[in-house]
Scaffold this motif. Structure first.
Motif, PDB file in Angstrom:
ATOM      1  N   ILE A 115       0.964  -1.416  -0.106  1.00  0.00           N
ATOM      2  CA  ILE A 115       0.055  -0.001  -0.041  1.00  0.00           C
ATOM      3  C   ILE A 115       0.864   1.208  -0.188  1.00  0.00           C
ATOM      4  O   ILE A 115       1.870   1.421   0.897  1.00  0.00           O
ATOM      5  CB  ILE A 115      -0.980   0.028   1.211  1.00  0.00           C
ATOM      6  N   GLY A 116       0.825   1.815  -1.166  1.00  0.00           N
ATOM      7  CA  GLY A 116       1.748   3.132  -1.031  1.00  0.00           C
ATOM      8  C   GLY A 116       3.242   2.836  -0.894  1.00  0.00           C
ATOM      9  O   GLY A 116       3.573   1.776  -1.593  1.00  0.00           O
ATOM     10  N   SER A 117       3.989   3.076  -0.114  1.00  0.00           N
ATOM     11  CA  SER A 117       5.273   2.627   0.178  1.00  0.00           C
ATOM     12  C   SER A 117       5.371   1.628   1.195  1.00  0.00           C
ATOM     13  O   SER A 117       6.391   1.510   1.845  1.00  0.00           O
ATOM     14  CB  SER A 117       6.077   4.040   0.529  1.00  0.00           C
ATOM     15  N   PHE A 118       4.429   1.239   1.751  1.00  0.00           N
ATOM     16  CA  PHE A 118       4.246   0.230   3.037  1.00  0.00           C
ATOM     17  C   PHE A 118       4.290  -1.105   1.969  1.00  0.00           C
ATOM     18  O   PHE A 118       3.700  -1.640   1.285  1.00  0.00           O
ATOM     19  CB  PHE A 118       3.197   0.353   3.573  1.00  0.00           C
ATOM     20  N   VAL A 119       5.368  -2.039   2.778  1.00  0.00           N
ATOM     21  CA  VAL A 119       5.404  -3.274   2.146  1.00  0.00           C
ATOM     22  C   VAL A 119       4.991  -4.194   3.442  1.00  0.00           C
ATOM     23  O   VAL A 119       5.875  -4.257   4.494  1.00  0.00           O
ATOM     24  CB  VAL A 119       6.714  -3.892   1.753  1.00  0.00           C
ATOM     25  N   ILE A 120       3.892  -4.857   3.612  1.00  0.00           N
ATOM     26  CA  ILE A 120       3.388  -5.435   4.780  1.00  0.00           C
ATOM     27  C   ILE A 120       3.234  -6.762   4.879  1.00  0.00           C
ATOM     28  O   ILE A 120       2.508  -7.412   3.826  1.00  0.00           O
ATOM     29  CB  ILE A 120       2.047  -4.892   5.234  1.00  0.00           C
ATOM     30  N   GLY A 180      -5.930   4.808  -4.473  1.00  0.00           N
ATOM     31  CA  GLY A 180      -5.420   5.883  -3.905  1.00  0.00           C
ATOM     32  C   GLY A 180      -5.190   6.023  -2.411  1.00  0.00           C
ATOM     33  O   GLY A 180      -4.540   4.964  -1.891  1.00  0.00           O
ATOM     34  N   GLN A 181      -5.880   6.749  -1.706  1.00  0.00           N
ATOM     35  CA  GLN A 181      -6.035   6.823  -0.443  1.00  0.00           C
ATOM     36  C   GLN A 181      -6.937   6.003   0.549  1.00  0.00           C
ATOM     37  O   GLN A 181      -7.022   6.051   1.457  1.00  0.00           O
ATOM     38  CB  GLN A 181      -5.907   8.148   0.098  1.00  0.00           C
ATOM     39  N   GLN A 182      -7.747   5.460  -0.489  1.00  0.00           N
ATOM     40  CA  GLN A 182      -8.603   4.495   0.048  1.00  0.00           C
ATOM     41  C   GLN A 182      -8.430   3.133  -0.016  1.00  0.00           C
ATOM     42  O   GLN A 182      -8.023   2.719  -1.122  1.00  0.00           O
ATOM     43  CB  GLN A 182     -10.340   5.019  -0.743  1.00  0.00           C
ATOM     44  N   ILE A 183      -8.528   2.461   1.119  1.00  0.00           N
ATOM     45  CA  ILE A 183      -8.024   1.071   1.059  1.00  0.00           C
ATOM     46  C   ILE A 183      -9.156   0.259   1.407  1.00  0.00           C
ATOM     47  O   ILE A 183      -9.915   0.308   2.700  1.00  0.00           O
ATOM     48  CB  ILE A 183      -6.687   0.752   2.021  1.00  0.00           C
ATOM     49  N   PHE A 184      -9.763  -0.660   0.644  1.00  0.00           N
ATOM     50  CA  PHE A 184     -10.817  -1.545   0.697  1.00  0.00           C
ATOM     51  C   PHE A 184     -10.503  -2.908   1.157  1.00  0.00           C
ATOM     52  O   PHE A 184      -9.308  -3.470   0.727  1.00  0.00           O
ATOM     53  CB  PHE A 184     -11.797  -1.522  -0.431  1.00  0.00           C
ATOM     54  N   VAL A 185     -10.762  -3.231   2.606  1.00  0.00           N
ATOM     55  CA  VAL A 185     -10.571  -4.629   2.987  1.00  0.00           C
ATOM     56  C   VAL A 185     -11.794  -5.372   3.292  1.00  0.00           C
ATOM     57  O   VAL A 185     -12.583  -5.086   4.081  1.00  0.00           O
ATOM     58  CB  VAL A 185      -9.635  -4.355   4.313  1.00  0.00           C
ATOM     59  N   GLY A 186     -11.718  -6.678   2.495  1.00  0.00           N
ATOM     60  CA  GLY A 186     -12.815  -7.716   2.917  1.00  0.00           C
ATOM     61  C   GLY A 186     -12.606  -8.305   3.973  1.00  0.00           C
ATOM     62  O   GLY A 186     -11.611  -8.748   4.346  1.00  0.00           O
ATOM     63  N   TYR A 187     -13.821  -8.926   4.536  1.00  0.00           N
ATOM     64  CA  TYR A 187     -13.931  -9.687   5.517  1.00  0.00           C
ATOM     65  C   TYR A 187     -15.203 -10.632   5.389  1.00  0.00           C
ATOM     66  O   TYR A 187     -16.151 -10.363   5.424  1.00  0.00           O
ATOM     67  CB  TYR A 187     -13.523  -9.313   6.950  1.00  0.00           C
ATOM     68  N   SER A 188     -14.741 -12.192   5.479  1.00  0.00           N
ATOM     69  CA  SER A 188     -15.945 -13.047   5.337  1.00  0.00           C
ATOM     70  C   SER A 188     -15.993 -13.986   6.249  1.00  0.00           C
ATOM     71  O   SER A 188     -16.983 -14.827   6.254  1.00  0.00           O
ATOM     72  CB  SER A 188     -16.076 -13.639   3.751  1.00  0.00           C
ATOM     73  N   GLN A 201      -5.680  -0.168  10.003  1.00  0.00           N
ATOM     74  CA  GLN A 201      -6.151   1.156  10.072  1.00  0.00           C
ATOM     75  C   GLN A 201      -5.251   2.113  10.833  1.00  0.00           C
ATOM     76  O   GLN A 201      -4.816   3.076  10.561  1.00  0.00           O
ATOM     77  CB  GLN A 201      -7.685   1.301  10.590  1.00  0.00           C
ATOM     78  N   ARG A 202      -4.916   1.444  12.052  1.00  0.00           N
ATOM     79  CA  ARG A 202      -3.997   2.242  13.038  1.00  0.00           C
ATOM     80  C   ARG A 202      -2.684   2.511  12.335  1.00  0.00           C
ATOM     81  O   ARG A 202      -2.065   3.393  12.653  1.00  0.00           O
ATOM     82  CB  ARG A 202      -3.937   1.438  14.345  1.00  0.00           C
ATOM     83  N   LEU A 203      -2.066   1.412  11.628  1.00  0.00           N
ATOM     84  CA  LEU A 203      -0.955   1.571  11.270  1.00  0.00           C
ATOM     85  C   LEU A 203      -0.585   2.821  10.249  1.00  0.00           C
ATOM     86  O   LEU A 203       0.294   3.329  10.050  1.00  0.00           O
ATOM     87  CB  LEU A 203      -0.430   0.361  10.412  1.00  0.00           C
ATOM     88  N   TYR A 209      -4.490   7.585   4.882  1.00  0.00           N
ATOM     89  CA  TYR A 209      -5.162   6.636   4.362  1.00  0.00           C
ATOM     90  C   TYR A 209      -6.381   6.193   4.931  1.00  0.00           C
ATOM     91  O   TYR A 209      -6.593   6.250   6.249  1.00  0.00           O
ATOM     92  CB  TYR A 209      -4.419   5.051   4.110  1.00  0.00           C
ATOM     93  N   GLU A 210      -7.624   5.793   4.456  1.00  0.00           N
ATOM     94  CA  GLU A 210      -8.821   5.554   4.912  1.00  0.00           C
ATOM     95  C   GLU A 210      -8.995   4.207   4.510  1.00  0.00           C
ATOM     96  O   GLU A 210      -9.005   3.516   3.392  1.00  0.00           O
ATOM     97  CB  GLU A 210     -10.039   6.320   4.368  1.00  0.00           C
ATOM     98  N   VAL A 211      -9.132   3.370   5.533  1.00  0.00           N
ATOM     99  CA  VAL A 211      -9.277   1.798   5.482  1.00  0.00           C
ATOM    100  C   VAL A 211     -10.784   1.626   5.424  1.00  0.00           C
ATOM    101  O   VAL A 211     -11.685   2.053   6.611  1.00  0.00           O
ATOM    102  CB  VAL A 211      -8.553   1.086   6.508  1.00  0.00           C
ATOM    103  N   ILE A 212     -11.349   0.992   4.547  1.00  0.00           N
ATOM    104  CA  ILE A 212     -13.020   0.627   4.327  1.00  0.00           C
ATOM    105  C   ILE A 212     -13.304  -0.674   4.647  1.00  0.00           C
ATOM    106  O   ILE A 212     -12.934  -1.426   3.487  1.00  0.00           O
ATOM    107  CB  ILE A 212     -13.445   1.116   3.123  1.00  0.00           C
ATOM    108  N   PRO A 213     -13.682  -1.228   5.726  1.00  0.00           N
ATOM    109  CA  PRO A 213     -14.135  -2.821   6.034  1.00  0.00           C
ATOM    110  C   PRO A 213     -15.200  -2.845   5.025  1.00  0.00           C
ATOM    111  O   PRO A 213     -16.231  -2.291   4.805  1.00  0.00           O
ATOM    112  CB  PRO A 213     -14.382  -2.683   7.364  1.00  0.00           C
TER     113      PRO A 213
END
Length: 323
Positions: A115-120, A180-188, A201-203, A209-213
């Motif tokens: 994400i951006g310059s983060f490698v996680i 962009g600055q919106q990060i969509f993260v799924g959970y099933s 999100q805290r990171l 960035y806005e993390v959207i569950p």
């Protein structure tokens, strides 16, 4: 030092990690929900517990490896730099067999994400995939030393009640889509969970960035099994997969809809090379012209065996540079 980043799912792909083709069927994966897999996968796994695919079907193993070679050739034809994880060691294979969880080295999308310059480095819910980051780590370590990236890992999941504990945190790359600055993260309930999403999100919140569950149907493994961004304003989507409806941020986007059954066969799991070129499976003969209507060139390969194991073009790749 070079700067590297991923700004969206359809920004020009310049560097990518392409997975290997190694898998040993678990003997002990009790409690793992495999409802997302197709009947073809279930039939293949039956009575083959504890065996490597190469032992079960050498022809299929060879064809599976050829899929990756064809994918690498296609990526390189478009000027993409391709990295491949190392193969599993004899010790790693023995550990997987001895513990009964098996082993895998087949989808580079999920063990880490960019994400951006983060490698996680993330955390995978299935026990047989927990060590899948190890063959990838040499690439990430070298990459982080030669590029301006922030390389870190999510906290290890709590397994105090057993390997199949649902506590987490779990966060898997297949659930993470960058816009962009919106990060969509799924959970099933099959992969990432809310603890993992909250950690992410805290990171990255302080970087804007806005993390959207995104809550998903319980038979959808990852968000990229239900949604693919083709270019700004256009997506392939399985509306049935979104239990709370398609995210508001995407409500005005044009849709190429697919059914829940089509999603199970990974119809949304293609890979944009940029906004003009998209890779999908040659089997999706109804989808291909729908994409081409929007002036997008469609490249096709046979990825049938990869799809048997629950992943397709996006699952077998993880971007290092998209900008």
């Amino acid at each position: 030092m070079k700067q590297a980043k991923v700004i969206s799912e359809f920004a020009p792909l310049k560097a990518v990690v392409l997975a290997q083709s190694q898998f040993c069927f678990p003997e002990n994966d009790e409690g793992a929900d495999t409802s997302f897999l197709t009947p073809e996968n279930e039939a293949l796994a039956k009575n083959n517990e504890g065996l490597d695919l190469a032992q079960v079907d050498a022809h299929m193993q060879s064809a599976w490896e050829q899929e990756k070679m064809d994918m690498q050739a296609l990526l390189e034809a478009y000027g993409v730099t391709v990295f491949r994880p190392r193969l599993l060691t004899a010790s790693e294979k023995e550990f997987g067999k001895r513990t009964g969880v098996g082993y895998s080295n087949f989808f580079s999308r999920d063990p880490f994400f960019t994400i951006g310059s983060f490698v996680i480095e993330g955390n995978l819910r299935f026990a047989h995939r927990r060590q899948e980051i190890l063959p990838l780590r040499p690439i990430l370590e070298e990459w982080s030393q030669s590029h301006q990236v922030r390389y870190l890992a999510a906290p290890q999941p709590d397994v105090s009640t057993g390997q199949n504990s649902q506590i987490g945190p779990f966060i898997e790359g297949g659930d993470v889509l960058v816009l962009g600055q919106q990060i969509f993260v799924g959970y099933s309930g099959l992969a990432s969970n809310l603890k993992g999403i909250q950690w992410l999100q805290r990171l990255i919140a302080n970087d804007g960035y806005e993390v959207i569950p995104v809550r998903l149907h319980p038979q959808i493994l990852h968000l990229d099994c239900a949604l693919s961004f083709l270019k700004e304003g256009l997506m392939i989507v399985c509306p049935e997969a979104f239990l709370d409806g398609i995210p508001e941020a995407l409500s005005n986007w044009e849709q190429i809809p697919v059914s829940l059954q089509d999603a199970a066969y990974l119809m949304t799991n293609g890979l944009p090379l940029n906004e003009e070129v998209y890779i999908t499976d040659q089997a999706f003969t109804q989808l291909i012209p729908e994409i081409e209507k929007y002036g997008i060139k469609v490249e096709t390969l046979d990825y049938h065996i990869s799809r048997i194991f629950g992943g397709s073009f996006r699952c077998t790749t993880q971007a290092l540079i998209r900008e």
